[in-house]
Write an enzyme that holds these catalytic residues in place. Structure first.
Site, PDB file in Angstrom:
ATOM      1  N   ASN A  11       5.204 -11.074  -9.787  1.00  0.00           N
ATOM      2  CA  ASN A  11       6.574 -12.135  -9.340  1.00  0.00           C
ATOM      3  C   ASN A  11       6.060 -12.813 -11.394  1.00  0.00           C
ATOM      4  O   ASN A  11       4.962 -13.401 -11.047  1.00  0.00           O
ATOM      5  CB  ASN A  11       5.307 -12.571  -8.663  1.00  0.00           C
ATOM      6  CG  ASN A  11       6.414 -13.668  -7.752  1.00  0.00           C
ATOM      7  OD1 ASN A  11       7.415 -14.538  -8.134  1.00  0.00           O
ATOM      8  ND2 ASN A  11       5.640 -14.772  -6.951  1.00  0.00           N
ATOM      9  N   LYS A  13       7.324 -15.916 -10.941  1.00  0.00           N
ATOM     10  CA  LYS A  13       7.336 -17.453 -10.566  1.00  0.00           C
ATOM     11  C   LYS A  13       7.630 -17.801 -11.205  1.00  0.00           C
ATOM     12  O   LYS A  13       8.869 -17.764 -13.162  1.00  0.00           O
ATOM     13  CB  LYS A  13       5.840 -18.247 -10.354  1.00  0.00           C
ATOM     14  CG  LYS A  13       5.232 -17.146  -8.875  1.00  0.00           C
ATOM     15  CD  LYS A  13       3.934 -17.675  -8.463  1.00  0.00           C
ATOM     16  CE  LYS A  13       2.874 -16.413  -7.318  1.00  0.00           C
ATOM     17  NZ  LYS A  13       2.132 -16.963  -7.577  1.00  0.00           N
ATOM     18  N   HIS A  95       7.693 -15.604   0.335  1.00  0.00           N
ATOM     19  CA  HIS A  95       6.430 -16.041  -0.501  1.00  0.00           C
ATOM     20  C   HIS A  95       6.192 -16.967  -0.022  1.00  0.00           C
ATOM     21  O   HIS A  95       6.501 -18.703   0.320  1.00  0.00           O
ATOM     22  CB  HIS A  95       6.880 -16.366  -1.597  1.00  0.00           C
ATOM     23  CG  HIS A  95       5.685 -15.999  -2.494  1.00  0.00           C
ATOM     24  ND1 HIS A  95       4.788 -17.482  -2.659  1.00  0.00           N
ATOM     25  CD2 HIS A  95       5.146 -14.800  -2.910  1.00  0.00           C
ATOM     26  CE1 HIS A  95       3.466 -16.688  -4.140  1.00  0.00           C
ATOM     27  NE2 HIS A  95       3.572 -15.922  -3.847  1.00  0.00           N
ATOM     28  N   GLU A  97       4.871 -20.125  -1.643  1.00  0.00           N
ATOM     29  CA  GLU A  97       4.666 -20.979  -2.219  1.00  0.00           C
ATOM     30  C   GLU A  97       6.080 -21.339  -1.625  1.00  0.00           C
ATOM     31  O   GLU A  97       6.650 -22.416  -1.679  1.00  0.00           O
ATOM     32  CB  GLU A  97       5.479 -20.875  -3.965  1.00  0.00           C
ATOM     33  CG  GLU A  97       4.008 -19.963  -3.955  1.00  0.00           C
ATOM     34  CD  GLU A  97       3.656 -19.759  -5.303  1.00  0.00           C
ATOM     35  OE1 GLU A  97       4.344 -19.128  -6.112  1.00  0.00           O
ATOM     36  OE2 GLU A  97       2.564 -19.122  -5.801  1.00  0.00           O
ATOM     37  N   GLU A 165      -0.363 -11.554   1.713  1.00  0.00           N
ATOM     38  CA  GLU A 165      -0.594 -12.737  -0.133  1.00  0.00           C
ATOM     39  C   GLU A 165      -1.626 -13.069   1.390  1.00  0.00           C
ATOM     40  O   GLU A 165      -0.667 -14.457   1.795  1.00  0.00           O
ATOM     41  CB  GLU A 165       0.771 -13.113  -0.323  1.00  0.00           C
ATOM     42  CG  GLU A 165       0.945 -11.677  -1.056  1.00  0.00           C
ATOM     43  CD  GLU A 165       1.943 -12.553  -2.242  1.00  0.00           C
ATOM     44  OE1 GLU A 165       1.918 -11.439  -3.360  1.00  0.00           O
ATOM     45  OE2 GLU A 165       1.963 -13.653  -2.269  1.00  0.00           O
ATOM     46  N   GLY A 171      -3.767 -17.205  -6.832  1.00  0.00           N
ATOM     47  CA  GLY A 171      -4.005 -17.900  -7.802  1.00  0.00           C
ATOM     48  C   GLY A 171      -5.367 -18.457  -7.692  1.00  0.00           C
ATOM     49  O   GLY A 171      -4.986 -19.864  -9.335  1.00  0.00           O
ATOM     50  N   SER A 211      -4.149 -12.827  -6.124  1.00  0.00           N
ATOM     51  CA  SER A 211      -5.383 -13.146  -7.366  1.00  0.00           C
ATOM     52  C   SER A 211      -6.058 -11.227  -8.193  1.00  0.00           C
ATOM     53  O   SER A 211      -6.888 -11.071  -8.253  1.00  0.00           O
ATOM     54  CB  SER A 211      -7.114 -13.143  -7.074  1.00  0.00           C
ATOM     55  OG  SER A 211      -6.249 -14.953  -6.937  1.00  0.00           O
TER      56      SER A 211
END
Ligand code: G3P
Length: 249
Positions: A11, A13, A95, A97, A165, A171, A211
């Site tokens: 991904n 992003k 996701h 985010e 996730e 991240g 990560s």
């Protein structure tokens, strides 16, 4: 790794330029990849065409989002039909985010997944708890609620990969331990068994994201219910992403 073919998604992003993506694609094209792994990369929309036209057929292209219905008067959105027009095979939905920064809700995400599946895309359906939810002992509750929103909406589970996730691992460099990830993956599979079907549970791939890097992927991949990865930062580095792909056991 246990169920189905190992699946590794990159991904990207909101990262990259024409130049950096051309280098990344060249690195991926020349990498030696284990054959028994499904590999997918998800570039930002504006680079999908560039990637699709330059990347090896060995690697499928995914979108990072798609609109909830047929296209039309929806300023700023990209439709499933347009993605298919560019040869895109997958879409990442739900996701964290998009849930926590953009504000997408369970029901809307479920509808997007249903629409994409009905139109023939594969869906990488993301779920995962926030740090405070984990600390409050609510990890399973949160994951099950997010799973239920998909289950209530989708016509079939044939073309779904679940990405677990944990938000605190995304991240942050704080990867879930193989045991922590395995515990949630096993709970997800058990939930599928009880709430979807005995047929869907063993064959649905459950991949881990948060990560993942070339140094931790091998240990994670050994776990029974970890069927692959969804990789953010480390997928922007071709050789490291190849190492993660090749951590299939
Ligand atoms: O979708 C992948 C992702 O959220 C994980 O990101 O950078 O922690 O690998 P990263």
């Amino acid at each position: 790794a246990g169920s189905g073919k190992f699946f590794v998604g990159g991904n990207w992003k909101c990262n990259g330029t024409k130049d950096s993506i051309s280098k990344l694609v060249a690195d991926l094209n020349s990498a030696k990849l284990e054959p028994d792994v499904d590999v997918v990369v998800a570039p930002p929309f504006v680079y999908i065409d560039q990637v699709k036209n330059s990347i090896t057929d060995r690697i499928e292209v995914s979108a990072q989002n798609s609109w909830v219905s047929k296209g039309g008067a929806f300023t700023g959105e990209i439709s499933v039909e347009q993605l298919k027009d560019h040869g895109v095979k997958w879409v990442i939905l739900g996701h964290s985010e998009r849930r926590h920064i953009i504000g997408e809700k369970d029901e809307f995400i479920g509808k997007k997944a249903a629409y994409a599946l009905t139109e023939g895309l594969g869906v990488i359906a993301c779920i995962g708890e926030l740090l405070e939810e984990r600390e409050a002992g609510k990890t399973f509750d949160v994951c099950f609620q997010q799973l239920k929103a998909y289950a209530d909406a989708v016509p079939s589970w044939d073309n779904i990969v679940i990405a677990y996730e944990p938000v605190w691992a995304i991240g942050t460099g704080k990867v879930a331990s193989p045991e922590q990830a395995q515990e949630v993956h096993a709970a997800i599979r058990d939930w599928l068994q009880k709430n979807v079907s005995a047929e869907v549970a063993p064959k649905t791939r459950i991949i881990y994201g948060g990560s993942v890097n070339g140094g931790n992927s091998f240990e994670l991949a050994k776990k029974e219910d970890i069927d692959g990865f969804l990789v953010g930062g480390a997928s922007l580095k071709g050789p490291e992403f190849a190492t993660i792909i090749n951590s299939v056991t």
